[in-house]
Design a protein around this motif. Structure first.
Motif: not given
Length: 745
Positions: A406-434
């Motif tokens: 649990q983060y109090q800062s709105p910036f950290l909360q947004n960052a947690q949402f983006y980096f914990g989303h499954h789309y971030f895994d898709y980006l990692g898969n794309l980089v691994a494919l490259g």
């Protein structure tokens, strides 16, 4: 004294009445302790699908639980492993770098008495195991159990053979006990026994197809010998002398053609002269080969073994129900609400909780069972409720992930949402494919160059370093979003984290920077230390290729197939154990028959001269010198190569020349057992398991929060939905016939 309420001979007994061990005065505390211990043993038998036909007095119950404790079972399993591994160490030892008879150095041979001392300790452990089993299950059960009787015979022969070997100072020409060792693995696994019994049950039907196969093979052999009997033309003489010289050679040629290993070599001499001769070989392949009889054999094995597999699973279900029902009958004697009829007997929840606290089961199932019992509060459990309660054993708890930080800062909360989303895994898969594509491109560009002659390693190494930095950044951001324990709770993250750590710390980039400094355009790889930079780069790229497997869970069809394949491996452990047994026995027999028959070419003659003096495609010309039976490890590899049937005619020809025609019996027997029976049996098991699991996984997934979403079915009984529940009368009848059980009620 113990059975006052047993019926008088000739008088029918009330089917609802069971014998009572407590017909004499006994303290309430002692009675409760005995019943609790007996119920614990019965439930543990049900969990492990074990038979309950063993002694149930207090001393035997203690000994029984000690025998099936983790330390005793691990000791027994380790002993079996040790006695099997001895084959790699004892004479002839496999402790040499190569098995090639031309380059093999003399292996280390253990001194007399070393392996024999280890072996006799293992045999003493097995004697103790047999003694405990014999006592617990009783003499009557011992005589009826064929495995126990054979166990005695195997131990007796092994000990006698060991004594003879030691008395001859370890120079005994024949050691029979080595062939008998796999029996210890068989007798320790109930599923292996069931699988072996299922194979034996299917043998008559397989033998009928085998007989039909042999008849057709013999007929086509006669046709071939008559067809190519002429001596006028060179092609007839070459066909006859090469493949149809006599009856054994003709049978061997067509048998090899049955496996397509010598196709089209066997028909080339005749086909080159007249294309019509191809009809003979094509018709033979259609009838005998992969299009008819062999597929018919696969179908028979599948249908017959499938029936026995269902029967064995039904037996396992009966054992579980019988164990839980026996525990219910035992605990019912402690209930104050017990009535005269067994259908009205109930069990108090507090007694069952005492039993579950002592039962050896994993914490997930124990917690689920105890919570289910507490849900009844003080209401006594009926027999049906008691049985349904243990359905929890058929479920595996889905692992819940820890809560995110649990983060109090709105910036950290947004960052947690983006980096914990499954789309971030898709980006990692794309980089691994490259990263994988970049490796493939450089491998294609450098295919015709020597490893030390180009500078492209600098570019590839730099790209790999950039990708590894991204992998490190991705791992840290995921830990930030999910928390450390949340990150570690995902198997895919464990896989990524392990490989990322290995890429950074183990061998590659840090070693490269420490030894060679940072690469620059004028740099050339030099050998420094144990590995050159090219060797390090190759290891680096191998780990990167492995890391690309992370994409599998994100592709649903591929993930379903991969998950099903992994579960199949778990369910086919019994089959794998039997394959190990067969390999072991044939390897030991092969060493006894063919050890030393393959002789290396003379030192004075060059290899080129040897290759020029032997026929093309022969054992010597193909340099198969490492395939021999001079030690146990080499024998296993040789048997594997024969099982693959590619060029297995080379082994038939070589050992026929070196040891005689009789050697064909050994290799053909191995082909029949491995490539025909085992491969078809494996195919049947894969079809049965895969089709059922694919259908079950293809169904709609339950909604979150439901009981179905909280649990998943375990693998012990994967066909539970098509199994028939045992009837109440059947369970009670088996309990009455128990030789050692005197129920507390």
């Amino acid at each position: 004294l113990f059975n006052h309420d047993l019926p008088v001979r000739g008088r029918p007994r009330d089917p609802t009445q069971l014998p009572n061990v407590f017909s004499w005065p006994i303290g309430a505390a002692a009675k409760q302790s005995i019943c609790i211990d007996q119920a614990v043993v019965f439930i543990e038998d049900a969990i492990q699908y074990r038979s309950i036909n063993h002694r149930m007095d207090p001393r035997s119950v203690w000994l029984y639980r000690w025998y099936y404790s983790d330390i005793c079972q691990w000791t027994l399993s380790f002993t079996i492993f040790v006695i099997l591994v001895l084959a790699f160490i004892e004479i002839p030892s496999s402790l040499s770098k190569t098995s090639d008879v031309r380059h093999r150095s003399l292996p280390w041979e253990p001194p007399c008495g070393l392996t024999e001392s280890v072996e006799v300790l293992c045999l003493l452990v097995f004697v103790t195991d047999l003694t405990v089993k014999g006592y617990l299950f009783g003499w009557v059960h011992f005589k009826k159990n064929h495995w126990m009787v054979v166990y005695v015979g195997v131990l007796f022969v092994s000990l006698v053979d060991w004594i003879v070997s030691v008395s001859l100072h370890c120079q005994a020409p024949l050691r029979v006990r080595r062939v008998l060792r796999p029996f210890f693995l068989l007798q320790n696994s109930s599923m292996m026994k069931k699988t072996l019994k299922g194979i034996r049950w299917s043998l008559p039907q397989m033998a009928s197809v085998g007989l039909l196969l042999a008849v057709h093979l013999l007929l086509f052999t006669m046709f071939g010998m008559l067809l190519f009997a002429g001596e006028k033309d060179d092609w007839q003489r070459r066909e006859r002398q090469t493949y149809f010289r006599n009856l054994p050679d003709a049978l061997t040629s067509l048998l090899v053609l049955l496996t397509t290993a010598n196709n089209p070599d066997v028909m080339i001499p005749a086909y080159s002269k007249n294309r019509a001769y191809a009809i003979f070989f094509i018709v033979f392949s259609i009838i005998e080969g992969s299009l008819f009889l062999m597929n018919l054999l696969t179908a028979i094995i599948y249908s017959k073994f499938r029936g026995y597999l269902m029967k064995s699973l039904q037996t396992s279900l009966l054992r579980r129900r019988l164990g839980t029902r026996a525990a219910f009958e035992v605990l019912s004697s402690l209930s104050k609400v017990a009535e005269a009829s067994s259908q009205e007997v109930r069990v108090q929840p507090q007694y069952l909780l005492l039993v579950l606290q002592k039962v050896q089961v994993d914490s997930f199932h124990k917690q689920a069972l105890m919570e289910k019992v507490r849900s009844f509060q003080n209401a006594p459990l009926s027999a049906n409720e008691f049985q349904r309660l243990f359905n929890e054993l058929d479920k595996s708890v889905v692992k819940e992930h820890p809560p995110r930080p649990q983060y109090q800062s709105p910036f950290l909360q947004n960052a947690q949402f983006y980096f914990g989303h499954h789309y971030f895994d898709y980006l990692g898969n794309l980089v691994a494919l490259g990263n994988l594509v970049s490796i493939c491109v450089f491998l294609l560009l450098d295919a015709d160059r020597l490893p030390g002659d180009h500078v492209s390693h600098f570019i590839l190494g730099s790209l790999d370093f950039v990708f590894i930095l991204y992998y490190l950044l991705e791992m840290l951001l995921k830990i930030f979003a999910l928390g450390l324990w949340g990150y570690l709770s995902y198997p895919s993250n464990l896989f990524d984290g392990f490989l990322t750590t290995a890429l950074l710390l183990k061998v590659l980039e840090i070693s490269t920077l420490a030894v060679y400094r940072f690469p620059h355009p004028g740099w050339w790889p030099q050998m420094q230390g144990l590995l050159s930079l090219w060797d390090m780069a190759r290891m680096l790229n191998m780990l990167i290729v492995c890391r690309f497997l992370r994409i599998i869970p994100n592709i649903k069809p591929v993930a379903m197939v991969a998950g099903t394949a992994l579960s199949l491996i778990q369910n086919m452990r019994a089959f794998g154990g039997i394959v190990v047994v067969v390999y072991y026995v044939f390897a030991i027999v092969g060493i006894s028959l063919f050890r030393g028959v393959i002789v290396a070419p003379s030192v004075n003659s060059s290899l080129a001269a040897v290759n020029e003096s032997v026929p093309c495609g022969s054992y010597e010309q193909l340099e198969y010198w490492a395939n021999n039976f001079d030690d146990f490890a080499a024998a296993l590899v040789t048997l594997w190569n024969v099982m693959m049937v590619n060029n297995w005619q080379v082994f038939l020809d070589a050992y026929q020349r070196y040891s005689g025609q009789w050697s064909k019996i050994y290799f053909i027997s191995w082909w029949l057992l491995s490539s025909v029976i085992w491969i078809n049996l494996l195919l049947a098991l894969i079809l049965e398991n895969f089709l059922h699991k694919w259908d079950s996984q293809s169904d709609l997934h339950p909604l979150d929060g439901t009981e179905e979403a909280t649990y998943q079915m375990t693998e012990e009984l994967p066909f539970r939905d098509i199994l028939e529940e045992p009837k109440e009368e059947e369970l009670l009848e088996k309990l009455r016939r128990h030789l050692h059980l005197h129920l507390c009620r």
